[in-house]
Scaffold this active site. Structure first.
Site, PDB file in Angstrom:
ATOM      1  CG  ASP A  84     105.915  59.984 -45.047  1.00  0.00           C
ATOM      2  OD1 ASP A  84     104.788  59.495 -45.229  1.00  0.00           O
ATOM      3  OD2 ASP A  84     106.576  60.706 -45.638  1.00  0.00           O
TER       4      ASP A  84
HETATM    5  C1  LAN Z   1     100.303  63.503 -50.435  1.00  0.00           C
HETATM    6  C2  LAN Z   1     100.596  64.354 -49.468  1.00  0.00           C
HETATM    7  C3  LAN Z   1     101.328  63.950 -48.374  1.00  0.00           C
HETATM    8  C4  LAN Z   1     102.303  62.741 -48.810  1.00  0.00           C
HETATM    9  C5  LAN Z   1     103.683  62.644 -47.826  1.00  0.00           C
HETATM   10  C6  LAN Z   1     103.001  62.221 -46.802  1.00  0.00           C
HETATM   11  C7  LAN Z   1     104.410  63.899 -47.757  1.00  0.00           C
HETATM   12  C8  LAN Z   1     104.598  61.643 -48.495  1.00  0.00           C
HETATM   13  O1  LAN Z   1     105.608  61.477 -47.704  1.00  0.00           O
HETATM   14  C9  LAN Z   1     103.689  60.372 -48.975  1.00  0.00           C
HETATM   15  C10 LAN Z   1     102.752  60.963 -49.780  1.00  0.00           C
HETATM   16  C11 LAN Z   1     101.681  61.684 -49.506  1.00  0.00           C
HETATM   17  C12 LAN Z   1     100.541  61.128 -48.420  1.00  0.00           C
HETATM   18  C13 LAN Z   1     100.687  62.228 -50.496  1.00  0.00           C
HETATM   19  C14 LAN Z   1     100.258  61.245 -51.518  1.00  0.00           C
HETATM   20  C15 LAN Z   1      99.693  61.805 -52.949  1.00  0.00           C
HETATM   21  C16 LAN Z   1      98.765  63.098 -52.553  1.00  0.00           C
HETATM   22  C17 LAN Z   1      97.740  62.479 -51.606  1.00  0.00           C
HETATM   23  C18 LAN Z   1      99.395  64.010 -51.662  1.00  0.00           C
HETATM   24  C19 LAN Z   1     100.513  64.655 -52.489  1.00  0.00           C
HETATM   25  C20 LAN Z   1      98.371  65.329 -51.698  1.00  0.00           C
HETATM   26  C21 LAN Z   1      97.662  65.316 -53.028  1.00  0.00           C
HETATM   27  C22 LAN Z   1      97.996  64.053 -53.774  1.00  0.00           C
HETATM   28  C23 LAN Z   1      96.988  63.193 -54.367  1.00  0.00           C
HETATM   29  C24 LAN Z   1      97.406  62.030 -55.338  1.00  0.00           C
HETATM   30  C25 LAN Z   1      96.101  64.215 -55.255  1.00  0.00           C
HETATM   31  C26 LAN Z   1      95.237  63.995 -56.325  1.00  0.00           C
HETATM   32  C27 LAN Z   1      95.698  63.375 -57.561  1.00  0.00           C
HETATM   33  C28 LAN Z   1      95.561  62.356 -58.168  1.00  0.00           C
HETATM   34  C29 LAN Z   1      96.598  61.984 -59.111  1.00  0.00           C
HETATM   35  C30 LAN Z   1      94.657  61.284 -57.713  1.00  0.00           C
END
Ligand code: LAN
Length: 742
Positions: free
Chosen positions: A472
């Protein structure tokens, strides 16, 4: 903007450190505080770092900007604007305010906090790698943790709004102590009391046990196995790690290296005190091995399966002592180390996220020593996760939200008709320049060997330097570029070829179901959840279909085909048909879609209705869309707004917030307008509510948390409160006239 290069370097000498300490003051409650007029945010091509200026000359040379002041919670001095009566006036005032927060490369920055389990990994890594932690950092991290301590029980949870857990409390307690908090400080005493009530750190989840073993305050015996040997499995094996969700496999990668080495920091006075403080019985008397599976009920969101427990038992009792030969260990560690280096190289040491970043640094430290190039580079990039705000210093969930927020802001401005107003052109051209600079230009070296998804032409969530394709993020980036570049007078910075590269990436992202996942199409079976060892999160082992991701891709493809009808026409059409099918199937009988990355049904509903509109489905011709509109209207609140709490994400049922929320109200309005909902009355009422909450300088103040991941952890998107109201107000004016609402 003036700045000195010396300021950028955090290896400040003792003299400078002294100078900075001279500016540390005590606040009303007697805590230390840094001088907030000395913090500066530096943004170099999207790489954001905060700096605490040491001397008066530096302060003079590098003035504090409005954006710095805003993010620090200081008075910005921005003027009151003419009161807004119409939606466009309100959107205009909001953009006037928000435009002051744009940073020199063209992007917007923000806090990206919420999770309470990230800072501990960073601080423990700094501590055990003997990285200098400047005094201002120590002070502000402690301030943040005190500010976020649960006032009732003295603990911390998984995220800022969550109930206290052993994970949050044991880890953040440890951070406070490592940064100099006294064990006798009443707040520390209270936290320890709660930790003991919950059975002490032996009841923490796997990640807590891992970090505490690294610090040397637990024995490695308490850590369930993280065998690097798994990386030697041939690719066809259904459980091979390359098939896991990328965040899990990258954390598992570096964790397995440290586990294999059983590396611990040598005990010192402080860590031997922690050994006594974190447990309910004397350290020496604890049988750590017997606590591998101990976990408090508050942390056990996703209990381990019997299958995983059996595997763990076999690994501990049979595999490790009898079968794990030195040759095998070496082979596994060598291969894991190669993959860790590939991750470092492909991300310029930024790494995928806030968990594997510190872990990779630790691996480099263990393997290559304290002064290795790799360790020095990690020290620098870890700074990009740091954020400072009024409450103190925290660790962001990624190294920023740069490309994501910038793409949305461009779209909102175009929707509102601001792109044709010369006043906003310089700001929008800068934003476009940023997206141009941030589009990923090449594939990873050894792409297939290190299991990376195609990325040439993609946008990451944060920066090109981090370099991970997200379905996205690529869609929103491409949409923003297409929408703005066709407005007369805007430069065509991204060529047709480069847009086609983005589409090529999107076309690789579809799952067999027709839906799209986040970073890669699903590579393994959902049965892999039986191997989920994290305990605190559910549904993390593989990629899943996400309505938001799928819908964003569909909308981007629709916009693209209108402009480039010749390009990969059939493939795009087939992709869209299958994706739209999935979107229809993912709709619940009540008309809603469950959202995984924003809260929750309101967020997903907006994306879904936008994508259905892009393929010609609207209120007038689609029963589904009518059902979706009904779902929205059924949840409109008395004051005209919408408000959903994060509990919706945990429970899977719509949970009403006690107060309507500006951001969710904007999402709902956008959804209804995309659907061409015929009655304008609910929209007017909603927009009135949004406009009524706008301050006279054009801003909205922060309300409840907006985002989520892994169902149970919340995360902030503070720029949404500008972006989505601007879009909703602008869309309304375009469709229903710029009428007086207030
Ligand atoms: C994010 C942030 C952005 C998010 C969107 C783009 C909004 C979504 O549509 C796709 C997935 C994504 C890229 C995403 C995946 C997981 C993340 C990176 C996070 C929520 C920000 C933090 C999270 C990450 C996994 C945190 C660390 C924790 C672990 C369990 C490893």
């Amino acid at each position: 903007m003036a700045r000195t290069s010396g300021v950028k370097n955090r290896s400040n000498g003792a003299a400078k450190e002294k100078a900075s300490n001279a500016n540390i003051v005590a606040n009303a409650s007697g805590n230390q505080r840094t001088d907030y007029s000395r913090w500066r945010l530096l943004d170099e091509a999207g790489c954001q770092t905060w700096h605490y200026l040491q001397t008066e000359e530096e302060v003079k040379e590098w003035p504090q900007t409005i954006a710095d002041k805003y993010h620090l919670g200081m008075e910005t001095g921005l003027p009151n604007l003419a009161p807004a009566r119409t939606p466009l006036e309100s959107a205009h005032n909001a953009l006037s305010f928000f435009s002051h927060l744009q940073l020199p490369p063209g992007n917007w920055a923000c806090e990206y906090g919420g999770p309470m389990f990230l800072l501990p990994g960073l601080v423990i890594t700094w501590y055990v790698t003997e990285t200098h932690i400047p005094e201002p950092y120590k002070i502000e991290i402690k301030n943040y943790l005190y500010a976020r301590q649960n006032p009732k029980d003295g603990g911390w949870g998984l995220h800022i709004e969550g109930e206290s857990s052993v994970f949050g409390t044991s880890m953040n307690y440890t951070v406070l102590r490592l940064l100099g908090a006294s064990a006798e400080d009443p707040r520390v005493v209270k936290a320890r009391g709660l930790l003991h009530k919950m059975g002490g750190a032996v009841n923490g989840p796997h990640w807590a046990k891992f970090w505490l073993s690294v610090l040397g305050v637990c024995s490695w015996d308490i850590v369930n196995p993280v065998p690097p040997e798994l990386w030697l499995l041939p690719d066809w094996v259904p459980i091979a790690p390359w098939r896991w969700w990328i965040h899990m496999r990258q954390v598992f990668l570096s964790m397995s290296f440290v586990y294999s080495k059983r590396w611990s920091y040598p005990v010192n006075d402080l860590t031997s005190q922690l050994r006594q403080e974190l447990f309910t019985q004397p350290y020496e008397s604890i049988n750590f091995l017997s606590h591998r599976n101990s976990i408090s009920s508050r942390d056990n969101y996703h209990p381990k399966s019997w299958f995983l427990n059996t595997i763990n038992w076999t690994l501990v009792n049979v595999w490790n002592p009898y079968l794990r030969t030195n040759a095998l260990v070496k082979k596994a560690e060598d291969w894991v180390w190669w993959l860790i280096q590939a991750e470092d190289e492909n991300t310029n040491f930024s790494n995928l996220g806030p968990v594997n970043g510190p872990m990779n640094m630790l691996c480099c430290y263990i393997k290559e020593g304290p002064d290795a190039y790799s360790v020095r580079e990690h020290r620098k990039t870890l700074e990009e996760f740091i954020w400072i705000k009024a409450e103190g210093m925290l660790m962001n969930g990624t190294n920023g939200v740069q490309s994501w927020d910038t793409s949305f802001l461009i779209q909102a401005a175009v929707e509102a008709g601001f792109a044709t107003d010369s006043k906003w052109k310089p700001m929008l051209v800068k934003a476009l320049e940023f997206l141009e600079d941030q589009q990923i230009g090449d594939e990873c070296r050894n792409q297939h060997l290190c299991y990376r998804q195609q990325r040439k032409g993609a946008w990451a969530f944060s920066t090109k330097k981090q370099g991970y394709t997200v379905s996205d993020c690529t869609s929103e980036g491409a949409k923003a570029v297409m929408m703005l570049q066709e407005v007369p007078g805007y430069p065509k910075l991204i060529s047709d070829e480069r847009l086609k590269d983005a589409i090529d990436v999107l076309l690789t992202m579809q799952n067999a179901s027709g839906g799209c996942a986040s970073y890669e199409p699903q590579r393994g079976s959902e049965y892999l959840e039986y191997l989920n060892a994290a305990e605190v999160f559910g549904r993390i082992m593989v990629e899943y279909d996400y309505p938001e991701c799928t819908t964003a891709v569909v909308t981007a493809l629709s916009i693209f085909t209108k402009r480039y009808p010749e390009y990969r026409t059939e493939e795009i059409a087939a992709f869209k048909t299958r994706a739209v099918d999935y979107i229809r199937k993912a709709q619940r009988p009540d008309g809603s879609w469950y959202g995984s990355w924003g809260i929750c049904f309101t967020y997903a509903g907006m994306f879904a209705l936008e994508s259905l509109a892009s393929v010609g489905e609207s209120y007038g011709n689609s029963e589904r869309v009518r059902r979706a509109c009904k779902f929205f209207l059924d949840h409109q609140m008395e004051d005209g707004g919408w408000g959903e709490t994060y509990k919706s994400c945990e429970t899977g049922e719509y949970c009403q917030h006690e107060k309507s929320q500006v951001v969710q109200t904007a999402w709902a309005c956008i959804a209804l307008m995309e659907a061409e909902y015929p009655d304008v009355v609910p929209l007017k009422k909603a927009l009135k509510m949004i406009m009524g909450r706008q301050r006279s300088n054009g801003e909205w103040i922060q309300e409840a948390i907006e985002g989520v991941f892994n169902k149970s952890c919340m995360i902030s998107y503070p720029n949404y409160k500008f972006i989505f109201p601007i879009k909703a107000l602008g869309m309304f004016a375009k469709r229903h006239g710029n009428i007086e609402l207030l």
